[in-house]
Design an enzyme around this catalytic site. Structure first.
Site, PDB file in Angstrom:
ATOM      1  N   ASP A 157       0.828  -1.213   0.000  1.00  0.00           N
ATOM      2  CA  ASP A 157       0.000   0.000   0.000  1.00  0.00           C
ATOM      3  C   ASP A 157       0.863   1.263   0.000  1.00  0.00           C
ATOM      4  O   ASP A 157       2.099   1.191  -0.016  1.00  0.00           O
ATOM      5  CB  ASP A 157      -0.919  -0.064   1.243  1.00  0.00           C
ATOM      6  CG  ASP A 157      -2.294   0.519   0.997  1.00  0.00           C
ATOM      7  OD1 ASP A 157      -2.436   1.332   0.069  1.00  0.00           O
ATOM      8  OD2 ASP A 157      -3.222   0.176   1.756  1.00  0.00           O
ATOM      9  N   ASP A 212     -10.058   3.661  -3.392  1.00  0.00           N
ATOM     10  CA  ASP A 212     -10.742   2.437  -2.962  1.00  0.00           C
ATOM     11  C   ASP A 212     -12.155   2.302  -3.525  1.00  0.00           C
ATOM     12  O   ASP A 212     -12.907   3.275  -3.599  1.00  0.00           O
ATOM     13  CB  ASP A 212     -10.842   2.403  -1.432  1.00  0.00           C
ATOM     14  CG  ASP A 212      -9.491   2.129  -0.802  1.00  0.00           C
ATOM     15  OD1 ASP A 212      -8.478   2.110  -1.535  1.00  0.00           O
ATOM     16  OD2 ASP A 212      -9.452   1.948   0.425  1.00  0.00           O
TER      17      ASP A 212
HETATM   18  C1  GLA Z   1      -5.972   1.335   1.550  1.00  0.00           C
HETATM   19  C2  GLA Z   1      -6.101   0.354   0.399  1.00  0.00           C
HETATM   20  C3  GLA Z   1      -7.221  -0.626   0.709  1.00  0.00           C
HETATM   21  C4  GLA Z   1      -6.921  -1.368   2.007  1.00  0.00           C
HETATM   22  C5  GLA Z   1      -6.700  -0.368   3.137  1.00  0.00           C
HETATM   23  C6  GLA Z   1      -6.175  -1.028   4.395  1.00  0.00           C
HETATM   24  O1  GLA Z   1      -7.087   2.156   1.665  1.00  0.00           O
HETATM   25  O2  GLA Z   1      -6.316   1.015  -0.816  1.00  0.00           O
HETATM   26  O3  GLA Z   1      -7.398  -1.549  -0.348  1.00  0.00           O
HETATM   27  O4  GLA Z   1      -5.777  -2.157   1.826  1.00  0.00           O
HETATM   28  O5  GLA Z   1      -5.759   0.648   2.771  1.00  0.00           O
HETATM   29  O6  GLA Z   1      -5.957  -0.130   5.438  1.00  0.00           O
END
Ligand code: GLA
Length: 402
Positions: A157, A212
């Site tokens: 990430d 997301d």
């Molecule tokens: C980010 C990523 C998500 C998930 C969260 C976890 O937002 O894009 O897919 O992995 O972190 O905290």
């Protein structure tokens, strides 16, 4: 050749093979061969967020191994954020001892014993998005630990990455993974900010193209810190237009994990979501509770005709062919020359949508077979065009073969 000379040749060969085995370029080729078609699996985040534990992961692996998902192609069981709590005095990452009392190695062994592969999550910054320790400055140590545990997939990430350069950060972790000698699929989760499709091939096997996903048809919501955004399914689909040339065997655009079965959309919307992810040659990472899903949700996730579109060996990402307001036509070419077409209705009322053969690269006079991939039915042979009534917020998905 006498015996000693033979021994010498064998020894030299072994040394050469050993060198060969860990050479980064070869390791990269071996690693990329794991994702000749888009990876398929399950990830904990969309449904469980930080509520992860070894019991959850084991029971999910049990379900996937026995409910038809494994046969359908789902392979990687990935724990997302929140499995990690701190580092030991030597800097090695430690799993939450309450939630993972048997340790990550035992959990990886368990997942492997079910004939599946095991994935884990970290972050290129100092902290993960949930505030757990990130890998910045510990890349080689973390990669080594993952390899020792038997990790097969790393989602990496981009939170708390400050002014880091994304290409540098992802290259560093990729080099660390390759140096372990264990082929580990590298899933880059940079949210598309630095356009990873321009530089990600040869670094990662897949790269997120957007912020997301959420379990909604349409929604664009800023994060609490004001940065952009969390999206609905149609918002993400719009952001994939134009990215199709950057995907191919070993390197895929990732429009984020599936929300199918999480309760926020209708089954028609979930079918459209799954159809699009198949057409876009997206990774198919289920994100629902696969231990207790309704039969109609399982039917969506395990539709073998739709999965075959996603897993087609040619590795072409589908593209938007036409947009007329709320009616759209998307198409993907398969290895055998046939075309898969989505007639997509994003409007509030039923619509008649047509695709003309010229739009998908066929001559108008061509007589082609049309098969509906959700009804599992041959529609017949037609020339020139195909039209269908498409309900609101839905797709008709057909395979058109000469
Ligand atoms: C980010 C990523 C998500 C998930 C969260 C976890 O937002 O894009 O897919 O992995 O972190 O905290």
């Amino acid at each position: 050749m006498n015996r000693n000379a033979k021994r010498l040749v064998v020894a030299a060969l072994l040394v050469w093979l050993g060198t060969f085995r860990v050479h980064p370029a070869t390791a990269q080729i071996e690693r990329d061969s794991l994702t000749q078609t888009p990876p398929m699996g399950w990830n904990s985040w969309n449904k469980f967020a930080c509520h992860v534990s070894e019991d959850l992961i084991q029971s999910v692996a049990d379900a996937i191994a026995t409910n038809g998902m494994k046969e359908a192609g789902y392979q990687y069981v990935v724990i997302d954020d929140c499995w990690q709590v701190s580092r030991d005095e030597n800097g090695f990452i430690l799993a939450d001892p309450q939630r993972f009392p048997s340790g990550i190695k035992a959990l990886a062994d368990y997942v492997h014993s079910r004939g599946l592969k095991f994935g884990i999550y970290s972050d290129a910054g100092s902290k993960t998005c949930a505030g757990r320790p990130g890998s910045q400055g510990h890349e080689y140590q973390d990669a080594l630990q993952y390899a020792r545990w038997g990790v097969d997939y790393l989602k990496y990430d981009w939170c708390s990455s400050g002014t880091r350069n994304a290409e540098e950060a992802y290259t560093t972790m990729n080099n660390a993974l390759l140096a372990t000698g264990r082929p580990i699929v590298f899933s880059m989760c940079e949210w598309g900010t630095a356009k990873p499709w321009l530089w990600g091939k040869g670094i990662g096997n897949l790269w997120r193209t957007t912020g997301d996903i959420s379990d909604k048809w349409s929604s664009k919501k800023k994060w609490p810190d004001g940065s952009c955004c969390e999206y609905g399914v149609v918002d993400i689909i719009d952001l994939e237009v134009g990215l199709e040339t950057f995907a191919g065997p070993g390197h895929w655009n990732d429009p984020d994990m599936l929300e199918v079965g999480n309760g926020g959309m209708s089954n028609a919307e979930y079918r459209a979501h799954f159809s699009f992810w198949a057409l876009l040659a997206a990774p198919l990472m289920a994100g629902n509770d696969v231990r207790s899903m309704a039969p109609d949700i399982k039917d969506i996730l395990t539709n073998s005709e739709v999965i075959a579109v996603n897993q087609d060996q040619l590795g072409r990402q589908g593209r938007r062919v036409r947009k007329d307001g709320d009616s759209e036509v998307w198409a993907k070419t398969l290895t055998d020359g046939s075309r898969v077409v989505l007639l997509f209705n994003r409007g509030a009322a039923e619509a008649q949508i047509a695709v003309a053969w010229e739009e998908i690269g066929y001559p108008a006079h061509l007589e082609a077979k049309v098969r509906d991939l959700w009804q599992h039915k041959e529609i017949g042979s037609v020339a020139g065009r195909y039209a269908a009534k498409v309900p609101s917020h839905a797709v008709v998905m057909v395979k058109i073969s000469p």
